[in-house]
Scaffold this motif. Structure first.
Motif, PDB file in Angstrom:
ATOM      1  N   UNK A  46       0.827  -1.033   0.079  1.00 23.64           N
ATOM      2  CA  UNK A  46       0.015   0.124  -0.020  1.00 23.64           C
ATOM      3  C   UNK A  46       0.915   1.318   0.011  1.00 23.64           C
ATOM      4  N   UNK A  47       0.550   1.945  -0.741  1.00 20.68           N
ATOM      5  CA  UNK A  47       1.277   3.539  -1.068  1.00 20.68           C
ATOM      6  C   UNK A  47       1.019   4.198   0.140  1.00 20.68           C
ATOM      7  N   UNK A  48       1.449   4.396   1.225  1.00 18.31           N
ATOM      8  CA  UNK A  48       1.325   5.006   2.377  1.00 18.31           C
ATOM      9  C   UNK A  48       1.933   6.578   2.284  1.00 18.31           C
ATOM     10  N   UNK A  49       0.869   7.336   2.835  1.00 14.61           N
ATOM     11  CA  UNK A  49       0.990   8.695   2.643  1.00 14.61           C
ATOM     12  C   UNK A  49       1.995   9.433   3.798  1.00 14.61           C
ATOM     13  N   UNK A  96      -4.857   8.404   8.473  1.00 16.50           N
ATOM     14  CA  UNK A  96      -4.172   9.562   7.480  1.00 16.50           C
ATOM     15  C   UNK A  96      -3.129   8.978   6.656  1.00 16.50           C
ATOM     16  N   UNK A  97      -2.698   7.641   6.832  1.00 15.44           N
ATOM     17  CA  UNK A  97      -1.733   7.267   6.054  1.00 15.44           C
ATOM     18  C   UNK A  97      -2.038   6.614   4.869  1.00 15.44           C
ATOM     19  N   UNK A  98      -3.402   6.429   4.703  1.00 21.78           N
ATOM     20  CA  UNK A  98      -4.279   5.607   3.419  1.00 21.78           C
ATOM     21  C   UNK A  98      -5.145   6.585   2.766  1.00 21.78           C
ATOM     22  N   UNK A  99      -5.511   7.528   3.118  1.00 20.80           N
ATOM     23  CA  UNK A  99      -6.589   8.399   2.451  1.00 20.80           C
ATOM     24  C   UNK A  99      -6.906   9.658   3.038  1.00 20.80           C
TER      25      UNK A  99
END
Lengths: 309, 309
Positions: free
Chosen positions: A306-309, B37-40
């Protein structure tokens, strides 16, 4: 290869929320032997009284357990334990413990038992565990179990026994009692400072952890629809675990130990589905293998990125 | 895609065996938001008083959480909770619960929050959960959390809310309280009879189980050296879990849900290493990914065939 286990042989009286038994075959060495019998020749060493009859031997012989070193004390009575499990089965209260012939038990091993490649020291007086361990000088893999009583009153002797084995098997509350460490890995590593290269921490209904000097491995309990009686689950686990190592020639490599955790978990899950030895006594290898495969399936996940932000 | 969470925003006072904080940012919606918040894109809906200041907003904005729907009640005070964890951290005692602005909270969602693809209903009054769920009509994946209080005093409303969501997240003692079933899978299936196609049963320090109509999946807690403060671990887990589903477009297939369990586990393990939001606020995606890979490694075993007797 051959596997020797030294420990208690007992009659148990148990009440759980799902029923009870007035007198059933039990004891750590019995539960261990039946579980380990799927993997290797198993010799059981322990004392019984003359109330231990053909029916009890038949259960062990039904799984080809070698009973030559069961010491029969004429005029004596077999160890008796009775307990009641509380509603949620997270805890049990002991009603009665009659050590009987177990009180003066001094293990006498035949040459065949001494020649075992793999040895399991079930929960007995730590000084006796050390004594037996020394008699089995050529064993390549030795594991021991213990209990809160010995941690409290015979700590030095327990440390001496632990120092002489390859693997220690305790539950998490025993590890915390022994070390003061609440975290499983930290507690296990403290115990391993005494020598063992591996430690299994049993987590009851939550599974078990394997801790090695620089790694850990975790399995959940195999989920069952119904727990009739948890008695002997830990010893069945140990039987599957140590048995699997014996089936691999005493090889305690990480891959074998992890697989051994799975076999222990599978057999323990059968143990709890009925009272005492009832379920494991008629268990088949195919049933065990099916649960090991299933355990692998219900714990495996794909580490998709999963491309984490 | 976007993700909306509705729930509590709080100040917590916490004492654990390893220290304490007099007043730290907390609340289910906060812990959830930071993890998700790491995902979306995450929108948080919840009430605060005018004691909620720039420092608290900065923590949320530091993770790009969208705070437009945080309702600021002038003259009000933010929800305050204080508690003490017992020595073994298996239980905690609440010292004080001041609901303050949370007592009369009636969630007001902006159109952006209503348009979320994925919705998490953190632990609030079940009737409010149902109300919010209806406002987010187009959400493709909706999960909810609850607590013992609502099971005891608002069971019918909780059942109604459960019936309207895709996934329920509870801990094992809540499942037992709700269903009377002690076994995780049996209890989860009883709750799923009300509609949800998936259920997560949190097992605290022992990990979590995912139960679907005909399967289950198990992960241990990620082992950490040190637990400073368990507060918010369950909500961080939920944030990682629901966030991962959101990152997959709301796809709740078994493979995604299993991976989501791993992400939830990883983020929860960081949460407990420090107090409150302290660790997760400075967490990186790379750190999370590393623990997911490590979690996979410490649970995987090769199902080598042992010839059983």
């Amino acid at each position: 290869m051959s596997l020797t286990v030294v420990g208690s042989i007992a009659f148990d009286a148990v009440q759980t929320p799902h029923g009870g038994r007035e007198r059933m075959l039990g004891g750590a060495a019995v539960h261990f032997s039946l579980a380990a019998s799927f993997f290797d020749d198993v010799r059981v060493v322990g004392p019984v009284g003359d109330d231990f009859g053909d029916g009890e031997y038949a259960v062990l012989h039904g799984r080809n357990v070698i009973t030559d070193d069961i010491e029969r004390v004429e005029g004596g009575k077999t160890f008796f334990w009775s307990g009641v499990y509380r509603e949620n089965m997270n805890a049990r209260d002991t009603l009665e413990t009659d050590l009987n012939v177990f009180e003066t038990f001094d293990p006498k091993l035949s040459q065949e038992s001494k020649d075992a490649d793999v040895l399991f020291l079930a929960n007995i007086l730590p000084a006796l565990q050390l004594n037996v361990r020394k008699q089995c000088a050529q064993a390549t893999f030795v594991a021991l179990d213990s209990m809160d009583l010995w941690i409290n009153i015979a700590r030095d002797a327990l440390v001496a026994a632990i120092s002489a084995v390859d693997c220690v098997i305790l539950n998490d509350s025993e590890v915390e009692l022994f070390t003061g460490e609440r975290e499983v890995v930290a507690g296990a590593r403290k115990i391993m400072e005494h020598g063992p290269k591996a430690m299994v921490v049993k987590l009851g209904r939550y599974g078990a952890a394997l801790v090695t000097p620089d790694d850990s491995f975790w399995v959940p309990a195999f989920p069952v629809d119904f727990v009739a009686d948890p008695t002997g689950a830990g010893d069945s686990f140990a039987g599957g675990f140590v048995g699997c190592v014996a089936a691999h020639g005493g090889d305690a490599s990480p891959a074998v130990l992890k697989l051994a955790m799975a076999y222990g978990t599978a057999i323990a899950s059968f143990n709890v589905e009925e009272f005492g030895t009832e379920r494991v006594a008629r268990l088949t290898g195919e049933e065990i293998s099916d649960r090991v495969r299933e355990l692998r399936r219900i714990t495996a996940f794909e580490a998709d990125v999963v491309a984490l932000r």
